[in-house]
Scaffold this active site. Structure first.
Site, PDB file in Angstrom:
ATOM      1  N   ASP A  53      39.116 -23.628 -41.646  1.00 48.04           N
ATOM      2  CA  ASP A  53      39.241 -22.720 -40.496  1.00 48.04           C
ATOM      3  C   ASP A  53      37.875 -22.338 -39.942  1.00 48.04           C
ATOM      4  O   ASP A  53      37.701 -21.265 -39.372  1.00 48.04           O
ATOM      5  CB  ASP A  53      40.018 -21.466 -40.903  1.00 48.04           C
ATOM      6  CG  ASP A  53      39.334 -20.696 -42.032  1.00 48.04           C
ATOM      7  OD1 ASP A  53      38.489 -21.296 -42.717  1.00 48.04           O
ATOM      8  OD2 ASP A  53      39.644 -19.509 -42.226  1.00 48.04           O
ATOM      9  N   ASP A  55      34.726 -18.143 -37.948  1.00 45.80           N
ATOM     10  CA  ASP A  55      35.589 -18.222 -39.121  1.00 45.80           C
ATOM     11  C   ASP A  55      36.834 -17.380 -38.857  1.00 45.80           C
ATOM     12  O   ASP A  55      36.732 -16.216 -38.451  1.00 45.80           O
ATOM     13  CB  ASP A  55      34.857 -17.701 -40.364  1.00 45.80           C
ATOM     14  CG  ASP A  55      35.661 -17.948 -41.634  1.00 45.80           C
ATOM     15  OD1 ASP A  55      35.543 -19.055 -42.184  1.00 45.80           O
ATOM     16  OD2 ASP A  55      36.406 -17.034 -42.053  1.00 45.80           O
TER      17      ASP A  55
END
Length: 264
Positions: free
Chosen positions: A186, A143
């Site tokens: 993301d 992440d």
């Protein structure tokens, strides 16, 4: 080929007045779809020769050659060849389009990595392979830290550049046959088979290190958090890796956490 041979036998048995020409399209289309255009064309040429012989022209070509002008024989052969070739090229073009669309449906268009659907399919394949080779799975979640700030400050084009950068770094950090994906936004994930947990921990650290180096060298200077875990099944291992990733983010970001089966 069995279908084509059966049709030829039936066609010969029914005589020249009962045409089965259209049925030959079925094995031709199947051959072209499964084996490609060249195989389809080869079978098409054989089909033209056989059908010309079986469907009435055998009388003119063999026993009564003088009764059918060779120009007519050539014309009929040319027309049948053209018709079959048209069908073969049409089926071949449709197969290429089908394969391209099927591949596109499993690829993230921005990064070129596999998408969620592709990741599920490929990771299940990897799980079966690892079980067969007596290996364990290493799965990880990635992440990006403060990715929203990049979009807010530099625009979405900059954010897209960061995502492509991370995807390239992730691909370079693993082996060609390992599974990588962009889950969305993301978030990225990977899954690979390793010999033991020591190798898994080294690999997880290497992946995080290479990702951080690539992002540090870019103009955006972003970071990432990584959670990795080992296990025997993809579903279980990903669940543990997800928890490890959130621990990495809560412990200050820019870090990685690795959990084995006995430490989860």
């Amino acid at each position: 080929m069995a279908l084509w041979g059966g049709l030829s036998i039936v066609d010969g048995a029914t005589g020249p007045h009962f045409s089965l020409n259209s049925l030959y399209l079925l094995p031709l289309c199947l051959t072209t779809w499964c084996l490609g255009r060249l195989a389809g064309l080869a079978l098409g040429v054989i089909t033209v020769i056989v059908t010309l012989y079986l469907n009435g022209l055998n009388d003119g070509v063999s026993a009564q050659a003088s009764s059918v002008p060779m120009a007519i024989v050539a014309w009929n052969a040319g027309m049948r060849t053209f018709g079959l070739a048209f069908v073969i090229f049409l089926v071949s073009a449709f197969r290429r389009t089908f394969d391209r669309e099927r591949a596109t449906a499993h690829i993230d268009p921005l990064t070129g990595l596999g998408n969620r659907r592709s990741f599920k399919r490929e990771s299940e394949r990897l799980e079966s392979s690892a079980r067969r080779d007596d290996r364990i799975l290493l799965c990880g979640f990635i992440d990006l830290d403060d990715f929203k700030a990049v979009n807010d400050q530099h625009g979405h084009a900059a954010g897209d550049d960061v995502l492509r950068l991370v995807a390239e770094a992730l691909v370079s950090a693993v082996r060609p046959y390992d599974v990588t994906t962009r889950l969305g936004g993301d978030e990225f994930a990977f899954c690979l088979a390793v010999r033991d947990e020591a190798e898994a921990e080294r690999t997880a650290g290497k992946i995080h290190r290479l990702l951080m180096s690539a992002m540090d060298a870019s103009e955006w200077r972003t970071t990432c958090s990584l959670g990795a875990a080992t296990g025997r099944t993809v579903e279980e291992t990903l669940g543990v890796a997800d928890k490890a990733m959130y621990l990495a983010k809560s412990s200050g970001k820019s870090s990685w956490v690795f959990w084995t089966n006995d430490r989860k």
